[in-house]
Design a protein around this motif. Structure first.
Motif, PDB file in Angstrom:
ATOM      1  N   GLU A  92      16.018   4.697  10.085  1.00  0.00           N
ATOM      2  CA  GLU A  92      15.206   5.906  10.213  1.00  0.00           C
ATOM      3  C   GLU A  92      14.059   5.668  11.186  1.00  0.00           C
ATOM      4  O   GLU A  92      13.717   4.524  11.491  1.00  0.00           O
ATOM      5  CB  GLU A  92      14.608   6.292   8.835  1.00  0.00           C
ATOM      6  CG  GLU A  92      15.652   6.522   7.750  1.00  0.00           C
ATOM      7  CD  GLU A  92      15.046   6.859   6.391  1.00  0.00           C
ATOM      8  OE1 GLU A  92      13.846   7.206   6.331  1.00  0.00           O
ATOM      9  OE2 GLU A  92      15.788   6.766   5.382  1.00  0.00           O
ATOM     10  N   ARG A 139      16.185   1.710  -0.193  1.00  0.00           N
ATOM     11  CA  ARG A 139      15.610   2.329  -1.393  1.00  0.00           C
ATOM     12  C   ARG A 139      16.432   1.916  -2.597  1.00  0.00           C
ATOM     13  O   ARG A 139      17.655   1.825  -2.523  1.00  0.00           O
ATOM     14  CB  ARG A 139      15.635   3.853  -1.283  1.00  0.00           C
ATOM     15  CG  ARG A 139      14.755   4.419  -0.183  1.00  0.00           C
ATOM     16  CD  ARG A 139      14.730   5.945  -0.209  1.00  0.00           C
ATOM     17  NE  ARG A 139      13.764   6.453   0.758  1.00  0.00           N
ATOM     18  CZ  ARG A 139      14.010   6.620   2.056  1.00  0.00           C
ATOM     19  NH1 ARG A 139      15.193   6.303   2.556  1.00  0.00           N
ATOM     20  NH2 ARG A 139      13.068   7.071   2.863  1.00  0.00           N
ATOM     21  N   PRO A 151       9.691 -15.359   5.480  1.00  0.00           N
ATOM     22  CA  PRO A 151       8.396 -14.861   5.008  1.00  0.00           C
ATOM     23  C   PRO A 151       7.663 -15.967   4.249  1.00  0.00           C
ATOM     24  O   PRO A 151       8.229 -16.563   3.331  1.00  0.00           O
ATOM     25  CB  PRO A 151       8.771 -13.722   4.040  1.00  0.00           C
ATOM     26  CG  PRO A 151      10.260 -13.688   3.982  1.00  0.00           C
ATOM     27  CD  PRO A 151      10.814 -14.876   4.669  1.00  0.00           C
ATOM     28  N   GLU A 203      -0.421  -8.198  -1.184  1.00  0.00           N
ATOM     29  CA  GLU A 203      -0.103  -7.097  -2.094  1.00  0.00           C
ATOM     30  C   GLU A 203      -1.344  -6.234  -2.272  1.00  0.00           C
ATOM     31  O   GLU A 203      -2.421  -6.742  -2.592  1.00  0.00           O
ATOM     32  CB  GLU A 203       0.399  -7.617  -3.447  1.00  0.00           C
ATOM     33  CG  GLU A 203       1.735  -8.351  -3.313  1.00  0.00           C
ATOM     34  CD  GLU A 203       2.511  -8.513  -4.619  1.00  0.00           C
ATOM     35  OE1 GLU A 203       3.714  -8.800  -4.546  1.00  0.00           O
ATOM     36  OE2 GLU A 203       1.899  -8.361  -5.701  1.00  0.00           O
ATOM     37  N   SER A 219       3.859  11.821  -9.451  1.00  0.00           N
ATOM     38  CA  SER A 219       4.349  13.156  -9.110  1.00  0.00           C
ATOM     39  C   SER A 219       5.449  13.490 -10.111  1.00  0.00           C
ATOM     40  O   SER A 219       5.957  12.614 -10.812  1.00  0.00           O
ATOM     41  CB  SER A 219       4.907  13.158  -7.689  1.00  0.00           C
ATOM     42  OG  SER A 219       6.082  12.387  -7.642  1.00  0.00           O
ATOM     43  N   ARG A 223       1.620  19.799  -1.964  1.00  0.00           N
ATOM     44  CA  ARG A 223       1.532  18.343  -1.919  1.00  0.00           C
ATOM     45  C   ARG A 223       1.989  17.818  -0.569  1.00  0.00           C
ATOM     46  O   ARG A 223       1.385  16.945   0.027  1.00  0.00           O
ATOM     47  CB  ARG A 223       2.362  17.724  -3.042  1.00  0.00           C
ATOM     48  CG  ARG A 223       2.086  16.244  -3.257  1.00  0.00           C
ATOM     49  CD  ARG A 223       3.036  15.587  -4.256  1.00  0.00           C
ATOM     50  NE  ARG A 223       3.059  16.234  -5.548  1.00  0.00           N
ATOM     51  CZ  ARG A 223       4.048  17.013  -5.994  1.00  0.00           C
ATOM     52  NH1 ARG A 223       5.129  17.222  -5.245  1.00  0.00           N
ATOM     53  NH2 ARG A 223       3.993  17.549  -7.180  1.00  0.00           N
ATOM     54  N   ARG A 259       0.050  15.637   2.182  1.00  0.00           N
ATOM     55  CA  ARG A 259       0.548  14.346   2.702  1.00  0.00           C
ATOM     56  C   ARG A 259       0.637  14.372   4.224  1.00  0.00           C
ATOM     57  O   ARG A 259       0.411  13.373   4.882  1.00  0.00           O
ATOM     58  CB  ARG A 259       1.933  14.038   2.103  1.00  0.00           C
ATOM     59  CG  ARG A 259       1.816  13.742   0.621  1.00  0.00           C
ATOM     60  CD  ARG A 259       2.756  12.654   0.121  1.00  0.00           C
ATOM     61  NE  ARG A 259       2.352  12.340  -1.274  1.00  0.00           N
ATOM     62  CZ  ARG A 259       3.169  12.260  -2.311  1.00  0.00           C
ATOM     63  NH1 ARG A 259       4.471  12.379  -2.134  1.00  0.00           N
ATOM     64  NH2 ARG A 259       2.705  11.992  -3.523  1.00  0.00           N
ATOM     65  N   GLU A 297      -2.048  15.522 -11.368  1.00  0.00           N
ATOM     66  CA  GLU A 297      -1.610  14.335 -10.627  1.00  0.00           C
ATOM     67  C   GLU A 297      -2.784  13.607  -9.981  1.00  0.00           C
ATOM     68  O   GLU A 297      -2.602  12.530  -9.405  1.00  0.00           O
ATOM     69  CB  GLU A 297      -0.613  14.723  -9.534  1.00  0.00           C
ATOM     70  CG  GLU A 297       0.738  15.167 -10.065  1.00  0.00           C
ATOM     71  CD  GLU A 297       1.665  15.659  -8.958  1.00  0.00           C
ATOM     72  OE1 GLU A 297       2.706  16.232  -9.285  1.00  0.00           O
ATOM     73  OE2 GLU A 297       1.325  15.467  -7.768  1.00  0.00           O
ATOM     74  N   LEU A 348      -6.855  -2.816  -5.009  1.00  0.00           N
ATOM     75  CA  LEU A 348      -6.941  -4.264  -5.228  1.00  0.00           C
ATOM     76  C   LEU A 348      -6.069  -4.943  -4.181  1.00  0.00           C
ATOM     77  O   LEU A 348      -4.974  -4.478  -3.878  1.00  0.00           O
ATOM     78  CB  LEU A 348      -6.421  -4.640  -6.616  1.00  0.00           C
ATOM     79  CG  LEU A 348      -6.867  -3.799  -7.805  1.00  0.00           C
ATOM     80  CD1 LEU A 348      -6.317  -4.387  -9.096  1.00  0.00           C
ATOM     81  CD2 LEU A 348      -8.378  -3.710  -7.864  1.00  0.00           C
ATOM     82  N   GLU A 349      -6.535  -6.034  -3.653  1.00  0.00           N
ATOM     83  CA  GLU A 349      -5.739  -6.741  -2.644  1.00  0.00           C
ATOM     84  C   GLU A 349      -5.607  -8.210  -3.018  1.00  0.00           C
ATOM     85  O   GLU A 349      -6.584  -8.851  -3.388  1.00  0.00           O
ATOM     86  CB  GLU A 349      -6.411  -6.599  -1.278  1.00  0.00           C
ATOM     87  CG  GLU A 349      -5.598  -7.209  -0.155  1.00  0.00           C
ATOM     88  CD  GLU A 349      -6.246  -6.991   1.215  1.00  0.00           C
ATOM     89  OE1 GLU A 349      -6.689  -5.864   1.491  1.00  0.00           O
ATOM     90  OE2 GLU A 349      -6.312  -7.953   1.987  1.00  0.00           O
ATOM     91  N   TYR A 350      -4.383  -8.711  -2.964  1.00  0.00           N
ATOM     92  CA  TYR A 350      -4.128 -10.127  -3.218  1.00  0.00           C
ATOM     93  C   TYR A 350      -3.337 -10.688  -2.043  1.00  0.00           C
ATOM     94  O   TYR A 350      -2.270 -10.180  -1.712  1.00  0.00           O
ATOM     95  CB  TYR A 350      -3.330 -10.302  -4.518  1.00  0.00           C
ATOM     96  CG  TYR A 350      -4.076  -9.852  -5.758  1.00  0.00           C
ATOM     97  CD1 TYR A 350      -4.943 -10.724  -6.413  1.00  0.00           C
ATOM     98  CD2 TYR A 350      -3.925  -8.559  -6.251  1.00  0.00           C
ATOM     99  CE1 TYR A 350      -5.645 -10.311  -7.543  1.00  0.00           C
ATOM    100  CE2 TYR A 350      -4.619  -8.145  -7.386  1.00  0.00           C
ATOM    101  CZ  TYR A 350      -5.472  -9.021  -8.021  1.00  0.00           C
ATOM    102  OH  TYR A 350      -6.155  -8.616  -9.138  1.00  0.00           O
ATOM    103  N   ASP A 351      -3.858 -11.725  -1.433  1.00  0.00           N
ATOM    104  CA  ASP A 351      -3.199 -12.411  -0.313  1.00  0.00           C
ATOM    105  C   ASP A 351      -2.802 -13.797  -0.765  1.00  0.00           C
ATOM    106  O   ASP A 351      -3.615 -14.514  -1.341  1.00  0.00           O
ATOM    107  CB  ASP A 351      -4.197 -12.579   0.840  1.00  0.00           C
ATOM    108  CG  ASP A 351      -4.149 -11.429   1.806  1.00  0.00           C
ATOM    109  OD1 ASP A 351      -4.876 -10.462   1.561  1.00  0.00           O
ATOM    110  OD2 ASP A 351      -3.383 -11.516   2.780  1.00  0.00           O
ATOM    111  N   PHE A 352      -1.574 -14.204  -0.499  1.00  0.00           N
ATOM    112  CA  PHE A 352      -1.180 -15.547  -0.939  1.00  0.00           C
ATOM    113  C   PHE A 352       0.018 -16.043  -0.148  1.00  0.00           C
ATOM    114  O   PHE A 352       0.695 -15.270   0.543  1.00  0.00           O
ATOM    115  CB  PHE A 352      -0.868 -15.551  -2.442  1.00  0.00           C
ATOM    116  CG  PHE A 352       0.082 -14.466  -2.859  1.00  0.00           C
ATOM    117  CD1 PHE A 352       1.444 -14.715  -2.921  1.00  0.00           C
ATOM    118  CD2 PHE A 352      -0.378 -13.200  -3.192  1.00  0.00           C
ATOM    119  CE1 PHE A 352       2.325 -13.715  -3.301  1.00  0.00           C
ATOM    120  CE2 PHE A 352       0.508 -12.191  -3.560  1.00  0.00           C
ATOM    121  CZ  PHE A 352       1.853 -12.455  -3.619  1.00  0.00           C
ATOM    122  N   ALA A 390       3.744 -18.253   0.121  1.00  0.00           N
ATOM    123  CA  ALA A 390       4.945 -18.528  -0.689  1.00  0.00           C
ATOM    124  C   ALA A 390       5.005 -20.011  -1.022  1.00  0.00           C
ATOM    125  O   ALA A 390       4.567 -20.840  -0.250  1.00  0.00           O
ATOM    126  CB  ALA A 390       6.198 -18.112   0.050  1.00  0.00           C
TER     127      ALA A 390
END
Lengths: 252, 252
Positions: free
Chosen positions: A119, A141, A189, A194, A202, B20, B24, B61, B246-250, B252
């Motif tokens: 896409e 998905r 990776p 995150e 929704s 909605r 968006r 929502e 919230l952000e988490y970086d790490f 592997a």
């Protein structure tokens, strides 16, 4: 603490407080039936509407859930513990296990509603994946169903040129999944980001995740980077918040 | 994708979907006024109740919020980015900055509703802190207010015997805060575990955080460990989900 003024709160709120406290203290455990409207009317000397409102407060908070014809019950919360950092360790996907298997601890997992397509990249995705002009993305998905209950919707975006011809473009990505295939393509990776948010679902999300009222979703947007810092995948996940605890362990 | 069967959905749902989608796509931006009941009645040829229900869906929502007498507006989302891992780096609290200052990027922060007390440990807390018998905890409660809006409630538990006599037992813990004081006491926190959940707020939480309808809270339970693995603090946080990413970086 500071409960002054509490008796000016509406009666149904005070009844809801009493029930909530009884749940927290363990008097009513997960899955137990709560007192019904008639019980609350008798116990507190209130009208049916007040009793109904009190139960409604707990339902809206997600503490209790109504079961048709059976009454109102304490919500069962038997969450998955999702270990954000350990689950992405290379020994997980490096030896052919899927990332997901780190979490499910012997429960039965099905993946359904799988679609794979090429896409145009949504603007935000194109920006993070550093795509130029007309570059397309491979979009994967799927839905994860645990013990018969859908718990997570996931949509992954990968640069189409990067994954062309690999199993990533097929429904079954093979042993170790997408990350093992990326490693074989020379784009292992090794670093992850995150981002976590929460909001109400929704109606489409609530339906696909079979969610009950008063339950939010947790959104996790994960970006995977190679050791040169190239972003190779974005995975947008939508989790039923009643099914999850996220865990992150790290050193200062 | 698979939108088959959509026209069997109730009219108000389809109107909500249209609005909605317009939000968006950016047609209505954060803070913009949405079409009112009269506009929707005219545009879609529906009754007032249907128009009202459509706007109610977006409100539930958390996409839109009603402002008394002024209409329904697109919710503004200007979240704090909370970097779970970098913010706990030792150079943060090691040089006298507070953990929190990693997040606020020049916005004005106030801490209020501060209380410090010595209490019996709740069961779950006692178990994690490995307290025996009658050992008490030092409990620090406070609220964080950013640019005039309360965004977070926090309650920290520390073994009372560990922190007795230190500034941790006072309202003002001094430069670098609790973690700097723990380090001075020989219990430097070096490892952290954060557990993240989401649910709807109780009415008390919604009031203290000035939350609008249709917004969940994020719960973070953080445990801090010394290098011998001793748990020295548990911090239970309740965040307005409309105010945070919230952000988490790490790796592997």
């Amino acid at each position: 603490m500071a409960k002054a003024g509490d008796d000016r709160r509406p009666k149904y709120q005070r009844i809801a407080d009493t029930l909530r406290e009884a749940i927290r203290s363990g008097e009513y455990g997960p899955g137990d039936r709560l007192p019904g409207e008639n019980d609350l009317m008798a116990a507190h000397g209130v009208a049916r509407m007040t009793a109904r409102q009190a139960l409604g407060v707990l339902r809206d908070e997600g503490v209790a859930e109504a079961r048709k014809g059976a009454g109102v019950f304490v919500r069962e919360f038997r969450p998955l513990r999702r270990r954000g950092i350990q689950r992405l360790a290379q020994q997980q996907w490096g030896n052919g296990r899927s990332v997901w298997s780190a979490d499910i601890e012997g429960r039965s997992l099905e993946v359904d509603q799988v679609t794979v397509s090429e896409e145009g990249a949504p603007d935000g995705i194109a920006a993070v994946l550093e795509l130029t002009g007309e570059e397309t993305v491979c979009v994967r998905r799927r839905r994860f169903v645990l013990d018969g209950k859908p718990v997570l919707l996931a949509t992954s975006y990968l640069p189409a040129s990067l994954v062309a011809g690999s199993a990533i473009t097929r429904e079954d990505t093979g042993k170790g999944g997408t990350y093992a295939r990326l490693a074989e393509l020379g784009h292992k990776p090794v670093h992850f980001r995150e981002e976590v948010r929460s909001r109400m679902p929704s109606s489409d999300e609530a339906t696909r995740l079979s969610m009950s009222a008063g339950t939010p979703v947790i959104l996790i947007c994960r970006t995977a980077f190679t050791d040169e810092g190239r972003p190779v995948e974005i995975n947008e996940m939508t989790l039923d918040a009643a099914s999850y605890i996220l865990e992150y362990d790290f050193d200062a």
